[in-house]
Scaffold this active site. Structure first.
Site, PDB file in Angstrom:
ATOM      1  N   ASP A 177      -8.462  -6.750  -4.714  1.00  0.00           N
ATOM      2  CA  ASP A 177      -7.935  -4.847  -4.050  1.00  0.00           C
ATOM      3  C   ASP A 177      -8.386  -4.247  -5.270  1.00  0.00           C
ATOM      4  O   ASP A 177      -8.203  -3.802  -6.038  1.00  0.00           O
ATOM      5  CB  ASP A 177      -5.926  -5.074  -4.173  1.00  0.00           C
ATOM      6  CG  ASP A 177      -5.860  -3.995  -3.720  1.00  0.00           C
ATOM      7  OD1 ASP A 177      -6.983  -3.272  -3.570  1.00  0.00           O
ATOM      8  OD2 ASP A 177      -4.758  -3.882  -3.455  1.00  0.00           O
ATOM      9  N   HIS A 188      -7.847  -5.648   0.180  1.00  0.00           N
ATOM     10  CA  HIS A 188      -6.714  -4.576  -0.330  1.00  0.00           C
ATOM     11  C   HIS A 188      -5.795  -5.125   1.328  1.00  0.00           C
ATOM     12  O   HIS A 188      -4.693  -5.219   1.029  1.00  0.00           O
ATOM     13  CB  HIS A 188      -6.543  -3.311  -0.432  1.00  0.00           C
ATOM     14  CG  HIS A 188      -5.353  -2.136   0.173  1.00  0.00           C
ATOM     15  ND1 HIS A 188      -4.298  -2.626  -0.961  1.00  0.00           N
ATOM     16  CD2 HIS A 188      -5.292  -1.560   0.144  1.00  0.00           C
ATOM     17  CE1 HIS A 188      -3.971  -1.793  -0.664  1.00  0.00           C
ATOM     18  NE2 HIS A 188      -3.712  -0.932   0.290  1.00  0.00           N
ATOM     19  N   ASP A 189      -6.653  -5.800   2.234  1.00  0.00           N
ATOM     20  CA  ASP A 189      -5.986  -5.816   3.202  1.00  0.00           C
ATOM     21  C   ASP A 189      -5.192  -7.119   3.073  1.00  0.00           C
ATOM     22  O   ASP A 189      -4.213  -7.551   4.085  1.00  0.00           O
ATOM     23  CB  ASP A 189      -7.285  -6.053   4.500  1.00  0.00           C
ATOM     24  CG  ASP A 189      -7.344  -4.741   5.198  1.00  0.00           C
ATOM     25  OD1 ASP A 189      -6.053  -3.966   5.151  1.00  0.00           O
ATOM     26  OD2 ASP A 189      -7.383  -4.690   6.096  1.00  0.00           O
ATOM     27  N   ARG A 194     -11.969   6.206  10.165  1.00  0.00           N
ATOM     28  CA  ARG A 194     -11.145   5.063   9.436  1.00  0.00           C
ATOM     29  C   ARG A 194     -12.677   3.989   9.368  1.00  0.00           C
ATOM     30  O   ARG A 194     -12.095   2.677   8.698  1.00  0.00           O
ATOM     31  CB  ARG A 194     -10.603   4.761  11.432  1.00  0.00           C
ATOM     32  CG  ARG A 194     -10.726   2.657  11.822  1.00  0.00           C
ATOM     33  CD  ARG A 194      -9.468   2.912  11.038  1.00  0.00           C
ATOM     34  NE  ARG A 194      -8.687   1.683  11.275  1.00  0.00           N
ATOM     35  CZ  ARG A 194      -7.673   1.192  10.761  1.00  0.00           C
ATOM     36  NH1 ARG A 194      -7.273   1.756   9.676  1.00  0.00           N
ATOM     37  NH2 ARG A 194      -7.240   0.641  11.134  1.00  0.00           N
ATOM     38  N   SER A 230       0.639  -1.218   0.020  1.00  0.00           N
ATOM     39  CA  SER A 230      -0.157  -0.036  -0.102  1.00  0.00           C
ATOM     40  C   SER A 230       1.273   1.279  -0.113  1.00  0.00           C
ATOM     41  O   SER A 230       1.850   1.408  -1.085  1.00  0.00           O
ATOM     42  CB  SER A 230      -0.631  -0.248   0.789  1.00  0.00           C
ATOM     43  OG  SER A 230      -2.010   0.971   1.039  1.00  0.00           O
TER      44      SER A 230
END
Lengths: 377, 198
Positions: free
Chosen positions: A314, A347-348, A218, A148
């Site tokens: 992602d 994405h994580d 968040r 990232s």
């Protein structure tokens, strides 16, 4: 704050000219190391963290008491094997885990910088971290790795210092922050700044905390780190500790409760102004533009061996954007490998237990080290 | 190692720059890397194969030859290898031209649909041939554009592509394909191995 004062830090005495035009000096970089530097000093790996990461990828974070953010990938016998490699991890400037950032005290006012902190860029972050290598007297790194925003730093590092890293692994990243990603970051920033407690960035000196705004930022960001399929499988329409809908705005659904929880724990460990500054640095990142529209020029003459990794689900830093980097490197005949890992974790994925990903990193690092340092005797 | 790979390797000059298109699990690349040239990389569509290559310490890019060859500059490799894959492309002609654009030479191998066993299958059994080299049934074969050695030689000569080496492989038996034995080799070869220049 005392706990943060006690973290390992290196104070950079030199002057660093920032992209915004301001100059900084005498600033701290908080860091951590894992494993041991060998006699030849050729087993060093610099890892770069993502937006909300810090210098603690492994083991218990002394501030949050939580496992390090890359505990699946890094440690003894793991993909980044600390039995073999000497890993240096730093907190980026602009961060809030001990490095020079908006919560640092401005000696001229004795108050936290807040929004008078200079706007920093990925380039500034990388240039600051280079000082730490000088401190360790490391002339050549075996590898630079990051996912990232960490991946963006990898690209910038290799571009700025072409002969330092032997291999580079940018993961789930981009060479040029997309409109969609700028938009999502802006959403987060507006949530923070709309919180009255933000107080024009002076909340620390005025004893306030924009925790509601930061939590919303968040929550929104967290959705972007997952995939639709992953969310559906994990949460679906499951209800949170109730048998029926309550016809109100409480967290009826598990996904709501999950996001609220993610927001609430985040505000305990992260500084709202750091969130503004670091997301801004990501938005400003455009390595292609930095080289007048030709990304290949960023890596011209580079002898670094690249390995680029993306993930199928992602959508924040999709495969197409990672492939742009591969294409730019192929155009100049650079040594580049690429794999897209199948994963539903969005994405994580790069932070999670995704065996195909972890194996690829492990095999690439170990084989590359063997080829570069052990075969040629 | 497969006989086919031994022949391909024997065609490559030392220390040349090589791209193996459709490199599979990297068996050929590894042999070339250890014995002929360390400047070799692969392009491979299967994720499983890409992982196998990484495990072998090979440089590989996950990608599709029909879409991803465009990113390599003209003549950026001395050799581009394409082993038994040409017939599987939607547009083999376009791929072949791409190989010859990015490589000074292309080494292309094709399973020969003109082999006598295949002809007999079709002639006497009346069914689509299934052989060691072509193990799939008609309904699940990836091979969209099967050709014979004769077809391929004609194809190249019509386009003025130079076949600088033409080799026949039948079992372990290796021989040269020439103008005067083309019809015979078209009957006896299981595999044709060609070095091509534009």
């Amino acid at each position: 704050m005392n706990k943060i004062d006690n973290l390992k830090k290196y104070t950079v005495k030199d002057r660093l000219k920032l992209d915004c035009g301001k100059e900084i000096s005498n600033f701290p970089i908080a860091y951590e190391t894992y494993g041991e530097l060998n006699g030849e000093k050729n087993n060093g790996i610099l890892i770069f963290h993502a937006l909300t990461g810090d210098q603690f990828p492994y083991g218990k974070n002394p501030i949050t008491n939580k496992e390090g953010w890359w505990s699946y990938a890094l440690g003894p016998n793991k993909a980044i094997d600390t039995n073999k490699f000497f890993v240096i991890s730093t907190n980026v400037i602009g961060g809030c885990m001990g490095s020079f950032g908006p919560s640092s005290i401005d000696p001229s006012t004795s108050k936290p910088y807040g929004s008078s902190f200079p706007v920093i860029t990925i380039n500034d972050m990388v240039n600051a971290q280079k000082f730490l290598l000088d401190y360790f007297k490391i002339k050549k790194l075996f590898a630079v790795i990051g996912g990232s925003m960490g991946g963006m730093q990898v690209l910038q590092f290799v571009s700025n210092f072409p002969n330092i890293a032997e291999v580079a692994i940018p993961i789930a990243c981009t060479a040029s922050h997309s409109a969609q990603n700028i938009a999502l970051n802006e959403l987060g920033r507006q949530a923070i700044m709309a919180d009255k407690e933000w107080d024009d960035g002076k909340y620390l000196e005025n004893g306030k905390s924009p925790s509601k705004g930061l939590a919303v930022a968040r929550m929104a960001a967290h959705i972007t780190y997952l995939s639709k399929k992953g969310l559906q499988e994990k949460f679906g329409r499951k209800l949170q500790e109730r048998d029926a809908l309550k016809f109100g705005f409480d967290a009826d659904f598990q996904i709501e409760s999950y996001l609220r929880y993610q927001g609430s724990v985040f505000v305990d460990r992260f500084d709202a102004n750091s969130y503004l500054y670091i997301t801004r640095a990501m938005d400003y990142f455009d390595l292609t533009k930095q080289f007048n529209g030709n990304l290949s020029d960023a890596f011209k003459g580079s002898k670094t061996k690249f390995f680029i990794i993306s993930f199928t689900s992602d959508w924040l830093y999709p495969t197409t954007e990672n492939r742009e980097i591969v294409i730019a490197l192929n155009a100049i005949g650079a040594d580049v490998g690429f794999i897209e890992i199948t994963s539903d974790k969005g994405h994580d994925s790069f932070l999670l237990d995704v065996p195909d990903f972890l194996n690829a990193v492990k095999n690439f690092l170990n084989n590359s080290y063997k080829n570069i340092h052990e075969t040629r005797i | 190692m497969k006989q086919e790979f031994k022949i391909i390797s024997s065609l490559i000059e030392e220390n040349s720059k090589i791209l193996d298109v459709g490199c599979g699990n990297g068996e050929l690349m590894k042999y070339i890397l250890e014995n002929i040239s360390n400047n070799i990389r692969g392009l491979e569509i299967s994720k499983k194969n890409v992982q196998d290559c990484i495990e072998k310490g090979l440089t590989v890019i996950e990608g599709n030859a029909e879409l991803d060859l465009g990113q390599f500059p003209d003549k950026s490799f001395n050799y581009v290898i394409l082993s038994q894959t040409l017939q599987a492309f939607l547009n083999p002609e376009k791929v072949l031209y791409e190989l010859l654009r990015v490589g000074r030479k292309a080494i292309v191998t094709i399973p020969n649909f003109g082999h006598w066993k295949i002809r007999i299958d079709l002639l006497f059994k009346g069914t689509m041939p299934v052989t060691e080299n072509l193990p799939n049934e008609w309904y699940n074969t990836p091979n969209l554009h099967m050709c014979t050695i004769k077809d391929f030689v004609t194809f190249c000569s019509q386009r003025e592509l130079k076949l600088t080496k033409s080799i026949s492989l039948s079992g372990k038996k290796v021989s040269y394909i020439k103008k005067n034995n083309l019809s015979y080799k078209n009957l006896t070869s299981e595999l044709g191995i060609f070095e091509i220049e534009k």
